[in-house]
Design an enzyme around this catalytic site. Structure first.
Site, PDB file in Angstrom:
ATOM      1  N   GLU A 240       0.978  -1.249  -0.060  1.00 24.39           N
ATOM      2  CA  GLU A 240      -0.093  -0.064   0.020  1.00 24.39           C
ATOM      3  C   GLU A 240       0.841   1.154   0.165  1.00 24.39           C
ATOM      4  O   GLU A 240       0.613   2.131  -0.762  1.00 24.39           O
ATOM      5  CB  GLU A 240      -0.987   0.025   1.269  1.00 24.39           C
ATOM      6  CG  GLU A 240      -1.514   1.372   1.454  1.00 24.39           C
ATOM      7  CD  GLU A 240      -2.586   1.376   2.721  1.00 24.39           C
ATOM      8  OE1 GLU A 240      -2.826   0.474   3.397  1.00 24.39           O
ATOM      9  OE2 GLU A 240      -3.087   2.476   2.840  1.00 24.39           O
ATOM     10  N   GLU A 365       5.054  11.293  10.305  1.00 26.38           N
ATOM     11  CA  GLU A 365       5.703  11.204  11.342  1.00 26.38           C
ATOM     12  C   GLU A 365       5.621   9.651  11.905  1.00 26.38           C
ATOM     13  O   GLU A 365       6.638   9.136  12.513  1.00 26.38           O
ATOM     14  CB  GLU A 365       4.703  11.926  12.520  1.00 26.38           C
ATOM     15  CG  GLU A 365       4.733  13.420  12.381  1.00 26.38           C
ATOM     16  CD  GLU A 365       4.080  13.968  11.164  1.00 26.38           C
ATOM     17  OE1 GLU A 365       3.084  13.272  10.716  1.00 26.38           O
ATOM     18  OE2 GLU A 365       4.060  15.030  10.774  1.00 26.38           O
TER      19      GLU A 365
HETATM   20  C1  LIG Z   1      -8.445  10.772   1.638  1.00 26.21           C
HETATM   21  C2  LIG Z   1      -8.232  10.107   2.644  1.00 26.21           C
HETATM   22  C3  LIG Z   1      -8.363   8.771   2.192  1.00 26.21           C
HETATM   23  C4  LIG Z   1      -8.184   7.462   3.271  1.00 26.21           C
HETATM   24  N1  LIG Z   1      -8.491   6.301   2.945  1.00 26.21           N
HETATM   25  C5  LIG Z   1      -8.218   5.456   4.067  1.00 26.21           C
HETATM   26  C6  LIG Z   1      -8.848   4.129   3.667  1.00 26.21           C
HETATM   27  O1  LIG Z   1      -9.371   3.580   2.582  1.00 26.21           O
HETATM   28  N2  LIG Z   1      -8.840   3.245   4.509  1.00 26.21           N
HETATM   29  C7  LIG Z   1      -8.715   3.393   5.988  1.00 26.21           C
HETATM   30  O2  LIG Z   1      -8.636   2.591   6.815  1.00 26.21           O
HETATM   31  N3  LIG Z   1      -8.121   4.713   6.223  1.00 26.21           N
HETATM   32  C8  LIG Z   1      -8.039   5.494   5.290  1.00 26.21           C
HETATM   33  N4  LIG Z   1      -7.770   6.962   5.371  1.00 26.21           N
HETATM   34  C9  LIG Z   1      -7.257   7.264   7.047  1.00 26.21           C
HETATM   35  C10 LIG Z   1      -5.625   7.560   7.017  1.00 26.21           C
HETATM   36  O3  LIG Z   1      -4.851   6.429   6.911  1.00 26.21           O
HETATM   37  C11 LIG Z   1      -5.597   8.490   8.407  1.00 26.21           C
HETATM   38  O4  LIG Z   1      -6.210   9.498   8.304  1.00 26.21           O
HETATM   39  C12 LIG Z   1      -4.208   8.122   8.980  1.00 26.21           C
HETATM   40  O5  LIG Z   1      -3.420   6.921   9.253  1.00 26.21           O
HETATM   41  C13 LIG Z   1      -3.686   9.213  10.019  1.00 26.21           C
HETATM   42  O6  LIG Z   1      -4.785   8.826  11.148  1.00 26.21           O
HETATM   43  P1  LIG Z   1      -5.565  10.033  11.665  1.00 26.21           P
HETATM   44  O7  LIG Z   1      -6.072  10.903  10.513  1.00 26.21           O
HETATM   45  O8  LIG Z   1      -6.532   9.513  12.872  1.00 26.21           O
HETATM   46  O9  LIG Z   1      -4.526  10.986  12.711  1.00 26.21           O
HETATM   47  P2  LIG Z   1      -3.880  10.729  13.871  1.00 26.21           P
HETATM   48  O10 LIG Z   1      -3.470   9.436  14.205  1.00 26.21           O
HETATM   49  O11 LIG Z   1      -4.985  11.463  14.971  1.00 26.21           O
HETATM   50  O12 LIG Z   1      -2.899  11.731  14.117  1.00 26.21           O
HETATM   51  C14 LIG Z   1      -2.932  13.246  14.109  1.00 26.21           C
HETATM   52  C15 LIG Z   1      -1.594  13.865  14.046  1.00 26.21           C
HETATM   53  O13 LIG Z   1      -0.537  13.329  15.191  1.00 26.21           O
HETATM   54  C16 LIG Z   1       0.543  12.544  14.806  1.00 26.21           C
HETATM   55  N5  LIG Z   1       0.786  11.608  15.510  1.00 26.21           N
HETATM   56  C17 LIG Z   1       0.105  10.509  15.868  1.00 26.21           C
HETATM   57  N6  LIG Z   1       0.581   9.457  16.472  1.00 26.21           N
HETATM   58  C18 LIG Z   1       2.240   9.898  16.757  1.00 26.21           C
HETATM   59  C19 LIG Z   1       3.234   9.432  17.182  1.00 26.21           C
HETATM   60  N7  LIG Z   1       3.232   8.433  17.647  1.00 26.21           N
HETATM   61  N8  LIG Z   1       4.453  10.110  16.972  1.00 26.21           N
HETATM   62  C20 LIG Z   1       4.335  11.269  16.319  1.00 26.21           C
HETATM   63  N9  LIG Z   1       3.161  12.106  15.797  1.00 26.21           N
HETATM   64  C21 LIG Z   1       2.281  11.250  15.806  1.00 26.21           C
HETATM   65  C22 LIG Z   1       0.233  12.144  13.211  1.00 26.21           C
HETATM   66  O14 LIG Z   1       1.357  12.054  12.487  1.00 26.21           O
HETATM   67  C23 LIG Z   1      -0.593  13.595  12.619  1.00 26.21           C
HETATM   68  O15 LIG Z   1       0.083  14.327  12.252  1.00 26.21           O
HETATM   69  C24 LIG Z   1      -7.802   7.959   4.540  1.00 26.21           C
HETATM   70  C25 LIG Z   1      -7.590   9.250   5.126  1.00 26.21           C
HETATM   71  C26 LIG Z   1      -7.708  10.367   3.957  1.00 26.21           C
HETATM   72  C27 LIG Z   1      -7.465  11.820   4.402  1.00 26.21           C
END
Ligand SMILES: Cc1cc2nc3c(=O)[nH]c(=O)nc-3n(C[C@H](O)[C@H](O)[C@H](O)COP(=O)(O)OP(=O)(O)OC[C@H]3O[C@@H](n4cnc5c(N)ncnc54)[C@H](O)[C@@H]3O)c2cc1C
Length: 379
Positions: A240, A365
């Site tokens: 992926e 990150e």
């Molecule tokens: C257009 C789009 C399509 C997507 N498609 C899919 C899909 O098909 N299937 C699916 O399952 N998901 C999908 N996603 C989800 C995507 O994989 C997640 O948005 C991504 O993994 C980040 O999770 P979050 O948005 O909850 O951010 P969070 O995990 O809440 O993170 C928020 C911020 O905190 C930082 N952070 C969190 N933990 C840490 C750490 N331990 N150390 C340093 N920094 C940290 C992150 O880097 C980020 O900057 C999609 C997202 C988008 C926007």
């Protein structure tokens, strides 16, 4: 198309590039404006034999690997990154995953219609409250007669607003990493689509929320081993991430081409602006970064195809390529000046599309954390 590390699939690249120029280029702005999937795109990609690019030939797939898939994705993304993203969610997150982890019965039921373009797939891991820390997900699956009852909500799901079938992860035990993978069809009782999400970029790839409310999933739709889905989940993330990085490559190359062409034509102070070193060095840097990213992405793809442990390389490739693409988008806007900022030129759209790859499939990150964790295990 310059020579590059995926030359063995040059023919496929040319077919896809020609298809994208013909079918997507004329409508890409409209898709972005209306936030809609290209009409009939999955049927057309099926005609080209691309929907099962990595799936076993016995089920109608092409039996190729990550290098071939990345080549297709890069060429689609060169014209429309959103279409490339929806294709990736179908071909790599669903079809490839089922091809690797599914039972024979699951492959027989799901691969042929997905490869023929009759069903569109996706993968549902992320939840409203749980993203990066996927192992902490809240969705629950409990046994009931004939199968499982799933409850939970999945967020940001690519192809969610229109897809037919999804791989969904749910917790079958309180224990932190005990996740189980299920195949959920849109017609299963208790499967609902939540809202379609309006986005900054990747607007030709519909994204939405999925809701499972006492959703009955037959026992035959549990994929792999109960409570042991973390390992296949992590493994599929390698291909992926390589595929997502290939989207970034397509974007970076498109930005370079637009900026280069414009800089040779646009005249100021009685000279083409490419004569000004500030502009020409910007373009040189775009080329250098794109080529460096290309080398890394296809090296990671080759590692996936060789069955090597590719966690570090695929994480590195996505981190680097995604940041290169965002920089390329911003640089292209600057080279085009005022025209770069208005929507009649494609570079502002490409920049909006580029940003997603720094987030989806693991943020930059988190992926830097992955690279260091792998380094600590040894080079
Ligand atoms: C257009 C789009 C399509 C997507 N498609 C899919 C899909 O098909 N299937 C699916 O399952 N998901 C999908 N996603 C989800 C995507 O994989 C997640 O948005 C991504 O993994 C980040 O999770 P979050 O948005 O909850 O951010 P969070 O995990 O809440 O993170 C928020 C911020 O905190 C930082 N952070 C969190 N933990 C840490 C750490 N331990 N150390 C340093 N920094 C940290 C992150 O880097 C980020 O900057 C999609 C997202 C988008 C926007």
């Amino acid at each position: 198309m310059p020579p590059g590390p995926k030359d063995e699939f040059r023919e496929i690249a040319e077919v896809v590039a020609d298809f994208a120029a013909r079918e997507l280029a004329p409508i890409v702005d409209e898709l972005d404006e209306k936030e809609m999937l290209a009409p009939g795109i999955f049927a057309k990609l099926a005609e080209l034999g691309l929907l099962g690019i990595t799936a076993p030939e016995a089920y109608g797939g092409a039996g190729l690997g990550a290098v071939a898939a990345s080549t297709v994705i890069e060429e689609l993304a060169y014209v429309d990154p959103g279409t490339a993203l929806s294709y990736l969610a179908h071909a790599l997150l669903f079809v490839h995953n089922v091809g690797i982890n599914g039972s024979e019965a699951q492959k027989e039921r799901y691969l042929p219609p997905c490869i023929r373009g009759e069903w569109v797939g996706g993968l549902a891991m992320t939840e409203p409250e749980v993203g990066s820390d996927a192992a902490a997900m809240a969705a629950r699956a409990v046994r009931e007669p004939g199968g499982w009852k799933l409850n939970g909500s999945k967020m940001f799901i690519t192809n969610g607003p229109f897809g037919d079938v999804f791989l969904a992860y749910a917790r079958t035990s309180e224990s932190h990493r005990k996740l189980t993978m299920f195949i959920v069809e849109k017609n299963f009782p208790g499967f609902f689509r939540g809202r379609k999400l309006r986005k900054m970029g990747m607007r030709s790839s519909p994204t939405g929320e999925l809701v499972l409310e006492d959703c009955h999933v037959p026992a035959a739709n549990l994929v792999g081993v109960e409570a042991e889905a973390i390992r296949p989940m992590m493994k599929n993330l390698d291909i992926e991430r390589v595929g997502l990085a290939a989207i970034s490559l397509g974007i970076a190359r498109a930005c370079l081409d637009h900026a280069f062409r414009y800089a040779r034509e646009r005249r100021q102070f009685d000279a083409p602006i490419i004569e000004f070193q500030a502009v020409s060095h910007t373009i040189a840097d775009m080329y250098i970064e794109w080529r460096a990213a290309e080398g890394l992405v296809y090296e990671a793809a080759r590692a996936v195809d060789a069955g090597e442990r590719a966690r570090k390389l695929s994480a590195a490739a996505k981190t680097f390529a995604s940041e290169v693409a965002t920089r390329a988008g911003l640089a292209a806007i600057q080279v085009l000046g005022g025209y770069g900022y208005i929507r009649e030129f494609p570079v502002e759209r490409l920049m909006r599309d580029a940003k997603l790859i720094e987030i989806g499939g693991g943020t930059s990150e988190i992926l830097r954390n992955v690279v260091v964790a792998e380094l600590r295990k040894g080079y």
